[in-house]
Motif scaffolding. Structure first.
Motif, mmCIF file in Angstrom:
data_model
loop_
_atom_site.group_PDB
_atom_site.id
_atom_site.type_symbol
_atom_site.label_atom_id
_atom_site.label_comp_id
_atom_site.label_asym_id
_atom_site.label_seq_id
_atom_site.Cartn_x
_atom_site.Cartn_y
_atom_site.Cartn_z
ATOM 1 N N ASP A 71 -8.822 26.737 -24.639
ATOM 2 C CA ASP A 71 -9.359 25.381 -24.777
ATOM 3 C C ASP A 71 -9.626 24.844 -23.375
ATOM 4 O OD1 ASP A 71 -10.219 23.254 -26.174
ATOM 5 O OD2 ASP A 71 -8.256 22.536 -26.820
ATOM 6 N N GLU A 72 -10.675 24.070 -23.206
ATOM 7 C CA GLU A 72 -11.045 23.542 -21.881
ATOM 8 C C GLU A 72 -11.215 24.701 -20.889
ATOM 9 O OE1 GLU A 72 -11.580 20.495 -22.148
ATOM 10 O OE2 GLU A 72 -10.242 19.749 -23.685
ATOM 11 N N THR A 125 -11.910 21.682 -30.719
ATOM 12 C CA THR A 125 -10.534 22.153 -30.866
ATOM 13 C C THR A 125 -10.174 22.282 -32.345
ATOM 14 O OG1 THR A 125 -10.012 21.071 -28.783
ATOM 15 C CG2 THR A 125 -8.159 21.693 -30.153
HETATM 16 MG MG LIG Z 1 -10.609 19.799 -27.405
#
Ligand SMILES: [Mg+2]
Ligand SMILES: Nc1ncnc2c1ncn2[C@@H]1O[C@H](COP(=O)(O)OP(=O)(O)OP(=O)(O)O)[C@@H](O)[C@H]1O
Length: 524
Positions: A312-313, A234
């Protein structure tokens, strides 16, 4: 009496002229708006009536009570509150509350929402109208004061910033002249003021990933990062905007237009000078990601145009969302249905996605053991389909940073330094694509290697015999698709551009292949 005032309507990011015809005649009291208005326009009756009265004018005089307003052409659906100003001004003329002839009105466009006290409010979607008005040879545009900075990005038209309806009338009567708006902010100067939240200088180690992100930034390539929790995925993705080149005026205009139509330009942030970085949550719906809806609006893919879309994810996004992304990822634009045909919004962005390798997150980790069963891992990975993965150029395995590196005092190369190289590579691309024809009149320009069509790849990505052999071996070994083949060529073009090399050498090709195959071998 009949009055005609010019205004505009947006269809996607394009505009068309709208003639607001106002007819006031004696008879039974009627107030009708025709010409495919939406609810907001129908409600403008009340706003306009109050605005006229509260500005000190009379709303319809004597027995002239029959008021018909036509928004022509009648076959396009009109939305929003843009027509308050032309309607109010037209009523004053048609009802002969104003009897003077205003010569400049013929060449002028009127847009803006009125409040009940007659003041003009910030209105969405103004920029495409101003661009269009200029193309049509319109000389003056009267609009809300808060929209003036956004509109002034277009030069060659007089932008009159209005505080209120009264303000407009006094200006036209030569009683209180308004000066055309001049953008006080120098475009270049405002670009220099951009601040970034993250800097590569403070990310320890991860040189391999940083190099890949530099390539992604230079050529506009998509990235997938896989790694265990806390590896820095991230953090790295959020630092990407800091190495992207500054936008040129054309790009600023493209991006600002989208935000103007989406109503996301705040009154004090009238220009999108910073490349967009969109990070939608995993629960975001398909429509919010790709755009559309009952009243079509640009989705996250278009709001990320010329910038970054960060998922993200990735494995937690709905599969339907990822599948819906396939088309814009391939075409760089998205078509959404509306009442009359389709509108398309540009969607050229760098996709950067991150995920863990398995549900517990530690599959393949150097220090912690994975707790997942083979079935769990398989189910988790199946969430990302083959065709989606195929559209990603750089597949990266993000390792954890060693503790002594993390605690070390060493400061890495700054984002500013990396950005300089990225900008040089982009300049080469700008030269390369300067003479390239656009797909259609409305399409946005090709600016990066990632946007090359197959014909352009053939023209600009020539490789020698040794390179051909290497690529052939890689394709056979990793059973890569035709799309992967083209994407490897595009990435190698960018790698060559980063060192200013005209030719794509075998080493450039080898590096591009490595990014493509790193994960396929270990994970997928
Ligand atoms: Mg992350
Ligand atoms: N290379 C690095 N240099 C400096 N700090 C780092 C680095 N890698 C990770 N960190 C620190 O670890 C924190 C967690 O990193 P990050 O959130 O990017 O991990 P992640 O890979 O996204 O993890 P997850 O899979 O759990 O989402 C960061 O906020 C940062 O403080």
């Amino acid at each position: 009496m009949l009055a005609k005032i010019l205004s505009a309507v947006n269809e996607g990011l394009e505009s068309r002229l709208v003639e607001v015809e106002i007819d006031v005649s004696p008879g039974f009291p009627v107030f009708e708006i025709v010409g495919l208005p939406d609810k907001a326009i129908s409600e403008s009756k009340e706003r306009v009536r109050s605005a006229i009265v509260n500005s000190g004018f009379r709303f319809l005089r004597g027995n002239r009570k029959r008021l018909i307003i036509n928004l022509a052409p009648a076959d396009i659906k009109k939305e929003g509150s843009v027509y308050d100003l032309p309607i109010a001004f037209g009523i004053l003329k048609a009802s002969e509350e104003l009897t003077q002839e205003f010569d400049q009105v013929k060449d002028s466009l009127f847009v803006g929402e009125l409040s009940l006290n007659g003041e003009l409010r910030h209105t969405k979607g103004i920029l495409p109208m101003v661009i269009f008005a200029k193309q049509k040879g319109i000389k003056n545009i009267y609009l809300p004061e808060d929209n003036a900075p956004e509109a002034s990005l277009v030069d060659g038209v007089n932008i009159y910033p209005l505080k209120s309806l009264k303000n407009l009338i006094f200006h036209l009567l030569n009683q209180e002249k308004i000066e055309p708006f001049k953008s006080s902010e120098n475009f270049k100067k405002s670009l220099c003021k951009i601040k970034y939240e993250n800097d590569f200088a403070y990310i320890k180690g991860q040189e391999f990933i940083k190099r890949a992100l530099e390539i992604a930034a230079a050529g506009g390539h998509n990235v997938l990062m896989i790694g265990s929790p806390g590896a820095g995925k991230t953090l790295l993705a959020r630092a990407l905007p800091s190495i992207l080149p500054l936008m040129n005026k054309e790009e600023v205009l493209e991006v600002t237009k989208i935000y103007s139509v989406a109503g996301l330009l705040k009154p004090n942030e009238y220009l999108k000078i910073k490349r967009p970085f969109r990070s939608p949550h995993q629960t975001t719906s398909d429509v919010a990601i790709v755009g559309g809806g009952q009243v079509p609006h640009p989705g996250e893919v278009s709001l990320a145009h010329r910038g970054v879309l960060f998922l993200d994810e990735l494995a937690h996004f709905k599969r339907t969302v990822l599948e819906a992304l396939r088309q814009p990822l391939e075409d760089g634009e998205i078509s959404v249905a509306r009442a009359r045909g389709f509108v398309s919004y540009p969607a050229k962005f760098i996709l950067i996605a991150s995920m863990n390798p398995c549900p517990c997150g530690y599959f393949g980790d150097s220090q912690k053991e994975c707790q997942c069963s083979a079935g769990e891992i398989l189910r988790y990975r199946r969430k990302i389909s083959g065709p989606f993965l195929d559209r990603i150029d750089l597949h990266l395995d993000v390792p954890r940073v060693k503790i002594d590196k993390l605690m070390g005092e060493e400061v890495a190369e700054s984002s500013k330094e990396i950005r300089k190289r990225v900008e040089r590579a982009r300049q080469l691309q700008a030269k390369r694509f300067a003479g390239v024809k656009k797909k259609s009149k409305k399409a946005v320009k090709t600016m990066t290697n990632s946007e090359m069509t197959n014909v352009q790849i053939k023209r600009f990505c020539e490789i020698d015999k040794a390179g051909e052999d290497l690529l052939k071996r890689a394709i056979e070994k990793f059973t890569l698709s035709a799309r992967a083949y083209h994407r490897i060529l595009k990435v190698s073009r960018t790698i060559a551009d980063l060192v200013g090399s005209d030719k794509i050498k075998t080493e450039h090709l080898a590096e591009a292949i490595q990014y493509r195959t790193q994960l396929d071998e270990n994970i997928f």
